[in-house]
Design an enzyme around this catalytic site. Structure first.
Site: not given
Length: 761
Positions: A49, A96
């Site tokens: 990430h 998300h």
């Protein structure tokens, strides 16, 4: 009281998502075994990430330069594009996904909040929000729960924060049942001289944390986003942050006022990995820019929401609505005073150094001392190129039935009811699209959302797009089409495409077929961006979008979502999507080879998308974009709507009924369609690319055709706009006839029924 920490070893590193090679590299960087806090810092900064370790080598192949770009891809929190008049657009899209899968409301809400912070930390005021959403079948009760939570989360945060949600897209496919996608995009505007860099520079400059207090929410959120979803993921709800849009609104206003003082030397949002990422990335940028940098931070000074938090917890917390500021030395009190005025915390917690390290103090002890560059993307973070092996799609070719054996009228109405085709009115009516009063038209009335740029005659167009089914069937063509359709939508509104941001959603990169999808679709995106002169300003990669829901582990369709902006030099050149005037001529731009491969109709009627995506001609797409902008500037186009999901029939139907205050009809006769047994299905429902349906005054036909010839774009008149109802013929033979009322009923009610009445339509 000193916190008792576990022994750091290879087994603990593995629990933190680090492999043996990475753990050894950490020991080499430090020259010793890391502390527990340092292990946590490396684990989040070297997670997929934050580090993009499995993707950065591929991302570097994308075009990242352009005349209008003011920052390069990845250089700052968001892309920055010059639009003239001393103004720039900051924009970015991010995912998300994993948080929204386990806690849809907060996952979606904090996704919106986080992307807005990336924009205003650059000094830009957010002026618009968009999204791109993917869910499983509406038949599934959990999917309906996810849809409801995500839509409410986006709406509640955006509406409360005061930024209009002006556009987006939503698709339903079985592959997203256990792993929805929630991609949020923010767009802001800033004067050139008010931009701020996310850089720690100026030895001795004070470092401040501003915004909310730090709690235990979101710890290891970045790591959670870098692993596969599973049944056990429900236990990771604490990794999902909790947002407060009203706190973020105060933070926005205070930050823009603080920037205006001239005393903000650097500014970074605390998103994934919180204090860890902001201190590391700002320090590394300072080193890159000036040859030296670094930050020393004292965690005893960090405002904590909970008592007894360890250094590990404080450094890894992802509590929302926080930012890190580097102030000009001697003016920290001026900055603090601005934030106090807005009732926002602002506390000095450290200083900028010149030793190129991030140092962390807690209870008077040095608990972390790490070379800043070793932590970040482009520095010491690992870089991998995975094995890529192409695999044919696991779908069957369609056994088409002749037109004569089908009730095409009934099928056309059924197609309008499909969740992927039907109006998304139920969704966008929950969003405030008009706050700030800059939105030019209601949602869905133009192919791209458009806002006016105050103080100028200009308009800013924006769009998100990706047909992931195409990418699954043909990653190269699908990647090209994702960019092309975005650009086509921008051009249909009368704007010239400028640049893109991207959100690349894929499965596990360690699987060769997934990495092939990723690598090849990025190649396709790059091809299109180069053809259209729309450089990539940055974005986000989200791997590990796989789940065990549904009886087995499966990856989502590869979904490289594109966010694009475009510019209208004169807002009066704006072109809407819907029919405007009875008697107008209906024209079709583009004349590609028609086939049903990849189409929604083929999935509906034959149960398979086939084995390939539609073809794409990038030069034709660029010619078409230029033609549409030229016709808009010449005020010759009354409307324009691209042919995409559902094919020509759906495009015509939408043009007839999308403006609920002024619905019209059409009479269309498609000529010279050949003699094949599937020609009517192909003419009406093919999703062949590079086509746009426009309307013009009848006496403008010659001028439009001549302009199309100059741009090498095929064009033909196919019918006219009528006051009501619709008819479609192929080579003079009547095939379909509808009332306006039945088109409206099919299109507008279906999605809400599917989501709330358990009907799959």
């Amino acid at each position: 009281m000193k916190t008792i920490e576990p022994e750091v070893n290879l087994a603990l590193a593995a629990e933190h998502g680090l492999n043996a090679e990475e753990y050894q590299k950490i020991q080499e960087v430090l020259g010793r075994t890391p502390t527990f806090t340092e292990l946590g810092i490396f684990s989040v900064m070297w997670s997929e990430h934050c580090s993009y370790k499995n993707s950065i080598a591929v991302l570097k192949t994308l075009p990242r330069e352009g005349e209008a770009l003011l920052t390069g891809a990845g250089e700052e929190n968001a892309g920055l594009v010059d639009i003239g008049d001393n103004l720039a657009v900051a924009f970015k899209i991010e995912s998300h996904n994993h948080p929204s899968a386990v806690e849809p409301y907060q996952g979606a809400a904090t996704g919106v909040g986080g992307i807005h912070r990336d924009i205003f930390t650059m000094g830009a005021r957010p002026v618009a929000s968009l999204n791109s959403l993917r869910f499983g079948s509406p038949k599934d009760p959990r999917v309906r729960y996810l849809v409801d939570g995500v839509v409410r989360g986006i709406g509640d945060y955006g509406n409360s924060f005061g930024v209009p949600t002006v556009g987006g897209e939503i698709y339903f496919e079985d592959c997203y049942t256990g792993n929805p996608l929630v991609n949020a995009m923010s767009v802001g505007i800033v004067e050139h001289h008010k931009t701020v860099s996310a850089t720690a520079e100026g030895e001795g400059n004070p470092v401040l944390i501003v915004g909310s207090s730090t709690g235990r929410d979101g710890i290891h959120g970045a790591t959670f986003a870098s692993e596969d979803l599973s049944e056990a993921s429900e236990d990771k709800r604490p990794s999902v942050q909790v947002g407060d849009p009203f706190a973020e609104k105060l933070l926005l206003e205070a930050t823009l006022e603080a920037i205006a003082t001239g005393y903000v030397a650097g500014l970074q949002d605390m998103g994934a990995a919180g204090i860890t990422s902001s201190t590391s990335e700002m320090s590394a940028r300072g080193i890159e820019k000036n040859g030296n940098g670094g930050i020393t931070i004292d965690l005893d000074l960090v405002p904590a929401r909970e008592a007894g938090m360890s250094a590990y917890e404080i450094m890894l917390s992802e509590s929302q609505e926080r930012m890190l500021i580097v102030a000009e030395k001697g003016h920290e009190d001026d900055i603090i005073a601005v934030y106090r005025k807005w009732d926002v915390q602002a506390v000095v917690v450290g200083t900028v150094t010149s030793d190129n390290h991030v140092k962390v103090l807690h209870h008077g002890e040095l608990v972390a001392d790490i070379p800043a560059e070793s932590l970040v993307l482009g520095g010491g973070a690992p870089v991998y190129i995975r094995e890529a092996v192409g695999k044919k799609p696991d779908t069957a070719p369609a056994a088409l039935l002749p037109d004569a054996g089908l009730d095409l009228r009934a099928l056309a109405l059924e197609l309008l009811k499909r969740p992927n085709i039907a109006s998304k009115r139920w969704v966008y009516r929950q969003y405030d699209s008009m706050v700030q009063t800059n939105t030019v038209t209601p949602v869905g009335h133009t192919d791209a959302a458009v806002i006016r740029i105050r103080g100028t005659k200009k308009g800013l167009a924006m769009k998100t797009d990706c047909n992931s089914r195409y990418v699954y069937l043909n990653p190269l063509a699908g990647g090209r089409i994702a960019v092309a359709e975005c650009a086509r939508n921008i051009a249909c509104s009368g704007a010239r495409p400028l640049a893109i941001t991207n959100c690349l959603n894929f499965g596990n990169p360690y699987k060769p077929e997934v990495y092939f999808q990723f690598k090849t679709s990025v190649q396709g995106m790059g091809d299109a961006c180069r053809a259209f002169n729309t450089p990539v300003t940055g974005g986000n990669v989200s791997f590990y979008n796989e789940s065990t829901h549904g009886g087995g582990r499966a990856a989502i369709y590869p979904t490289p979502t594109i966010g694009m902006i475009g510019l209208l030099d004169d807002i009066d050149n704006l072109v809407g999507s819907a029919f405007t005037t009875a008697g107008d001529a209906i024209i079709l731009f583009g004349d590609p080879l028609l086939k049903l491969e990849g189409s929604e109709f083929q999935v509906m009627q034959y149960g398979t998308p086939g084995t390939d995506a539609p073809d794409i001609d990038l030069q034709h797409e660029k010619n078409l974009q230029d033609l549409l902008v030229t016709l808009a500037e010449q005020k010759l186009l009354h409307s324009a709507h691209d042919v995409s999901d559902g094919g020509l029939f759906v495009t015509l139907a939408e043009k007839a009924i999308m403006d609920e205050s002024r619905q019209l009809g059409f009479q269309v006769d498609l000529e010279d369609c050949g003699s094949g047994p599937y020609r009517v299905q192909e003419q009406l429902f093919s999703e062949a690319q590079g086509r746009v349906v426009g309307t013009i005054a009848p006496d403008a036909a010659r001028a439009v055709i001549e302009e199309a010839i100059r741009h090498s774009v095929p064009v033909r008149v196919i019918g006219q706009v009528v006051p009501a109802d619709a008819s479609l013929a192929v080579d003079g033979h009547e095939t379909l006839r509808f009332t306006t009322e039945e088109l409206t009923a099919a299109y507008y009610d279906a999605l809400e029924n599917a989501l709330h009445l358990n009907e799959l339509l």
